[in-house]
Design an enzyme around this catalytic site. Structure first.
Site, mmCIF file in Angstrom:
data_model
loop_
_atom_site.group_PDB
_atom_site.id
_atom_site.type_symbol
_atom_site.label_atom_id
_atom_site.label_comp_id
_atom_site.label_asym_id
_atom_site.label_seq_id
_atom_site.Cartn_x
_atom_site.Cartn_y
_atom_site.Cartn_z
ATOM 1 C CG HIS A 88 -31.178 -16.366 -31.410
ATOM 2 N ND1 HIS A 88 -31.141 -15.728 -32.630
ATOM 3 C CD2 HIS A 88 -31.295 -15.391 -30.482
ATOM 4 C CE1 HIS A 88 -31.220 -14.418 -32.442
ATOM 5 N NE2 HIS A 88 -31.319 -14.190 -31.144
ATOM 6 C CG ASP A 112 -29.914 -16.822 -35.747
ATOM 7 O OD1 ASP A 112 -28.876 -16.335 -35.272
ATOM 8 O OD2 ASP A 112 -30.988 -16.928 -35.111
HETATM 9 ZN ZN LIG Z 1 -31.175 -10.511 -34.185
HETATM 10 ZN ZN LIG Z 2 -34.295 -11.078 -33.323
#
Ligand SMILES: [Zn+2]
Ligand SMILES: [Zn+2]
Length: 548
Positions: free
Chosen positions: A365, A192
């Site tokens: 994130h 990510d």
């Molecule tokens: Zn996402």
């Molecule tokens: Zn997500």
């Protein structure tokens, strides 16, 4: 297809949203996620955007399954469209499955899809793939990353993740599993990149409790908290603080209400008895004992918050003494819309808290230090940054290189590039990976040409010129009629419009027996040229030629 390992990103690389990945070994395909993306403000009339999975269309019998990492829209939003086209088994954790069921039910697909529940720690075999979901922290419970063992080695797909030591549900990312993967040797890490340009570490969700507590303690009246409908962890935090402060909560917005119901039913949302009430009940309580949760943090015109801001909600009005909290980040491109909503809320007398003005949102994130931690835990041979705009992917690639992964083993690519994992990580041909627009019930019928037309209509309006003619003589009959919208203010433009009529008349006179389509073409060409010369703008010109 030979017996090689291929990775084909179909969405989410080069953009934030509509994540989808195809992992292939020989003639076997495993799809990860099927998300949607919300349109940018210049994509007029588009509801949402699906990944272009046209590449899979002639390979449908090779798709073994679709596995889902978590229940956010950018991972499950496209699922009903995908499963309608490819009836393959879908795997998800309990909460994610619950949220998927809400969608599949709305699409009347629930009865004819094959859903399976998996849990962190499970080992699932589909075709030549062995899938091991492992728990990750994110802004929704029950999120997983995936270990995918193929005959050509182990791939780790991070999903969306952060390393939160004090998450809302008390369940940190599974370090032990990551270490175990590392021990077995990781061939490729897909990680990510959404926060790849943020140095340091993303704050823990725990910091929000203090911020919410302060707001609810000080607010003189109602508190309205807006966030994403699928941010279940955030809803939990608001519930916790509201309950402590003796406030009751009502949830508005259909999707948020349904998600909340599903998460409660499955035990992922813990709401003390009596705290959740209906909107009608909340209106009868003293303002300072209430909280309303709503959607619309991106300024979406049809969402609750925007309707409140313009005073068009069917049962609620914003007034003096209200406190509004936008607990979300701004998706790039939505700034203008959001600022307009915030300004209007202030105008109506509300006090508004929003990020970064107040610490009312943390991301789900990983920032750079957490991304490094994942790379260090796994020590992969190859690295592919996923989930992010190109600038995020580039930065994440750089980080990986700093961590000692050789440049030739890192592939920074956008959607559609076919990656082959062999001795080296090869970047091959490019398959489609663009946008499929959804406008109402129309899927994929709106292409770039239509978008350009809508854009032109929005910017310059249109001019319609209606003229009658005799086919036998090829000559116009009577005066043409010119209709304009969004192009020019008609009073004051009579002269221009009269001359446009003249242009139409001379363009509409042709040889005997000329077909109407031919004459329309001539009128359009002549009128476009004339209008551009006179006004330097390019309205859409619509000629209508009818036989008299
Ligand atoms: Zn996402
Ligand atoms: Zn997500």
């Amino acid at each position: 297809m030979t017996e090689t390992l291929r990775i084909v990103p179909l969405g989410g690389l080069g953009e934030v949203g509509k994540n989808m990945m195809s992992i292939e070994y020989g003639r076997n395909i495993l799809v990860v996620d099927a998300g949607i993306m919300f349109p940018e403000s210049d994509m007029l009339g588009i509801d949402f955007i699906l990944p272009d999975w046209g590449y899979l269309r002639d390979k449908s019998e090779h798709i073994r399954a679709i596995v889902i990492t978590h229940g956010h829209e950018d991972h499950i939003g496209g699922l009903s469209h995908f499963l309608r086209e490819f009836n393959v088994p879908a795997y998800a954790t309990r909460l994610t499955r619950g949220l998927m069921e809400v969608k599949l039910k709305q699409a009347r697909l629930l009865d004819r899809t094959s859903l399976h529940t998996y849990a962190p720690g499970d080992v699932i075999n589909v075709g030549p793939f062995t899938i091991e979901p492992y728990h990750v922290c994110h802004s929704i419970p029950d999120a997983v990353g995936l270990g995918i063992t193929t005959p050509a080695g182990l791939i780790v797909h991070s999903g969306d993740f952060k390393f939160d030591h004090t998450p809302v549900d008390g369940w940190p990312t599974d370090y032990a599993k990551l270490a175990e993967f590392s021990g077995r040797g990781v061939e490729v890490l897909l990680s990510d990149s959404t926060y790849a340009d943020r140095p340091g570490t993303t704050a823990s969700e725990a910091v929000l409790n203090d911020a919410f507590d302060q707001v609810m303690r000080q607010a003189p009246g109602r508190v309205i908290v807006a966030t994403f409908a699928s941010l279940i962890s955030r809803i939990q935090q608001v519930v916790d603080v509201a309950a402590q402060r003796g406030r009751k909560i009502a949830i508005t917005g259909r999707t948020m209400a349904e998600n909340t119901k599903m998460a409660r039913k499955l035990g992922y949302l813990d709401v003390p008895e009596g705290v959740l009430v209906t909107l009608d009940e909340i209106k009868r309580l003293p303002a300072r004992e209430t909280v309303i949760m709503a959607t619309g943090t991106q300024g979406e015109p049809t969402a609750v918050l925007s309707r409140l801001a313009v005073g068009r909600h069917r049962s609620l009005r914003i007034h003096e003494g209200d406190t509004v909290v936008l607990s979300s980040h701004t998706i790039p491109g939505n700034e203008e819309l959001i600022h307009r909503v915030i300004n209007r809320l202030f105008q109506k007398g509300a006090d508004v808290y929003y990020d970064p003005l107040a610490p009312v949102h943390v991301s789900g994130h990983a920032s750079q230090e957490e991304q490094k931690l994942l790379i260090n835990l796994l020590r992969p041979r190859c690295f592919v940054p996923i989930h992010g705009e190109l600038r995020h992917l580039q930065q994440h690639g750089k980080t990986a290189q700093e961590m000692g992964i050789p440049a030739e083993n890192i592939a920074v690519v956008e959607n559609g590039y076919v990656l082959t994992v062999g001795e080296r990580l090869e970047i091959g041909e490019r398959v489609p990976g663009g946008y499929v627009f959804v406008d109402g019930t129309r899927v994929g019928e709106i292409g770039p040409a239509v978008m350009r037309e809508r854009d032109a209509l929005g910017q310059n309006g249109f001019v319609m010129s209606i003229v009658r003619y005799k086919r036998r003589t090829g000559q116009p009959v009577g005066r043409p009629r010119i209709i304009t919208r969004g192009f020019i203010f008609v009073p004051g433009a009579e002269d221009l419009l009269t001359r446009a009529e003249e242009v139409t008349l001379s363009a509409a006179s042709a040889k005997p027996k000329t077909p109407p389509a031919e004459i329309e073409k001539q009128v359009q060409g002549a009128l476009s040229k004339f209008l551009y010369r006179e006004t330097k703008s390019r309205p859409i010109v619509i000629p209508v030629v009818v036989e008299a």
